[in-house]
Enzyme design. Structure first.
Site, PDB file in Angstrom:
ATOM      1  N   SER A  27      80.234  10.779  -5.355  1.00  0.00           N
ATOM      2  CA  SER A  27      80.097  10.132  -6.669  1.00  0.00           C
ATOM      3  C   SER A  27      81.452   9.580  -7.098  1.00  0.00           C
ATOM      4  O   SER A  27      82.290   9.278  -6.244  1.00  0.00           O
ATOM      5  CB  SER A  27      79.537  11.125  -7.698  1.00  0.00           C
ATOM      6  OG  SER A  27      79.163  10.464  -8.873  1.00  0.00           O
ATOM      7  N   ASN A  28      81.665   9.433  -8.386  1.00  0.00           N
ATOM      8  CA  ASN A  28      82.936   8.928  -8.921  1.00  0.00           C
ATOM      9  C   ASN A  28      83.112   9.500 -10.328  1.00  0.00           C
ATOM     10  O   ASN A  28      82.192  10.119 -10.864  1.00  0.00           O
ATOM     11  CB  ASN A  28      82.926   7.380  -8.922  1.00  0.00           C
ATOM     12  CG  ASN A  28      81.788   6.845  -9.755  1.00  0.00           C
ATOM     13  OD1 ASN A  28      81.754   7.024 -10.959  1.00  0.00           O
ATOM     14  ND2 ASN A  28      80.824   6.206  -9.114  1.00  0.00           N
ATOM     15  N   PRO A  29      84.301   9.325 -10.935  1.00  0.00           N
ATOM     16  CA  PRO A  29      84.572  10.033 -12.207  1.00  0.00           C
ATOM     17  C   PRO A  29      83.949   9.406 -13.454  1.00  0.00           C
ATOM     18  O   PRO A  29      84.273   9.826 -14.567  1.00  0.00           O
ATOM     19  CB  PRO A  29      86.104   9.974 -12.332  1.00  0.00           C
ATOM     20  CG  PRO A  29      86.619   9.346 -11.091  1.00  0.00           C
ATOM     21  CD  PRO A  29      85.502   8.613 -10.450  1.00  0.00           C
ATOM     22  N   SER A  30      83.063   8.431 -13.332  1.00  0.00           N
ATOM     23  CA  SER A  30      82.502   7.799 -14.536  1.00  0.00           C
ATOM     24  C   SER A  30      81.802   8.820 -15.433  1.00  0.00           C
ATOM     25  O   SER A  30      81.058   9.674 -14.949  1.00  0.00           O
ATOM     26  CB  SER A  30      81.495   6.714 -14.128  1.00  0.00           C
ATOM     27  OG  SER A  30      80.756   6.299 -15.255  1.00  0.00           O
ATOM     28  N   ALA A  94      78.829   2.852 -12.850  1.00  0.00           N
ATOM     29  CA  ALA A  94      79.750   2.963 -11.706  1.00  0.00           C
ATOM     30  C   ALA A  94      78.916   3.461 -10.523  1.00  0.00           C
ATOM     31  O   ALA A  94      78.792   4.669 -10.291  1.00  0.00           O
ATOM     32  CB  ALA A  94      80.880   3.920 -12.036  1.00  0.00           C
TER      33      ALA A  94
END
Ligand code: CTP
Length: 217
Positions: A27-30, A94
């Site tokens: 995933s990503n930090p959004s 994101a």
């Protein structure tokens, strides 16, 4: 009914998660703050809002229709189902660009995990959906660490957007996870403008106000 009050806006927000077993994902930090701020601002403008959201810890904006999703593929199917009836499409999610090639329904014991996980690209939701644009006003986002203008203008073209809202990532106190941001809006006529630093709430309101001016003029 005024034009403004009949506008239907489709907004995506938050990250996607691409699981490779029941407990592990890419995933990503959004955090979804920008997308939820846009949704609230659109509601305040009197628009109806379909909010397709990845996993976030935010209060659902009162009055929006929320469609929770997890993966890029789920987000794509939900957007696909809603796009044709929207007037404004804002792709602020994101989306994870990569997903594990394989999913195992049992938790993989760490001793048995291969040292490298094979990846495939996820579908580019914005590019795929924007190809069937009719009258929709389409706003994409771009997160860049360098050459903001070059990359944002390339995405404006490659993803058939009316605007790209770009922000530089990696700056202390701005962007991913924070309450504030600086954004540059790149338009198809070649003009651009930078806004902020400001709160994502204020930027959400500003972006919706600017879109409203363009689509109602
Ligand atoms: N996007 C999308 N589907 C993806 C990846 C991105 O719809 N699989 C959308 C984002 O929501 C954003 C825009 O495309 O509106 C640009 O996303 P960004 O992450 O900045 O760029 P990428 O297209 O992923 O390209 P790169 O990672 O090479 O910068």
């Amino acid at each position: 009914m005024s034009k403004t009050s009949s506008i239907r806006c489709l907004i995506t927000a938050g990250p996607t998660r691409e699981f490779f077993d029941p407990v592990r994902f890419i995933s990503n930090p959004s955090t979804g703050k920008m997308g939820y701020a846009l949704a609230q601002a659109a509601l305040d403008q009197g628009w109806s809002v379909d909010l397709v959201s990845g996993p976030v810890c935010l209060q659902e904006p009162d009055g929006a229709i929320l469609y929770p999703v997890v993966s890029a593929e789920e987000m794509f199917h939900q957007v696909d189902a809603l796009f044709d009836v929207c007037d404004v499409f804002i792709m602020s999610a994101a989306v994870s660009d990569f997903k594990p090639l394989e999913y195992t329904s049992k938790k993989v014991k760490k001793a048995e995990v291969d040292k490298s996980v094979l990846m495939a690209q996820t579908i580019d939701i914005l590019k795929t959906i924007a190809e069937r644009k009719q009258t929709q006003f389409i706003v994409g986002f771009a997160a860049e660490t360098e050459n903001l203008e070059v990359h944002a203008k390339a995405k404006l073209e490659s993803k058939s957007c009316d605007w790209i809202v770009a922000n530089k990532i990696g700056q202390e106190g701005l962007g991913f996870g924070s309450d504030n941001n600086v954004v540059s809006i790149f338009r198809r006529d070649g003009t651009d403008a930078t806004h902020g630093p400001a709160s994502k709430v204020a930027l959400g309101k500003l972006i919706i106000d600017l879109i409203n001016k363009v689509i109602t003029e």
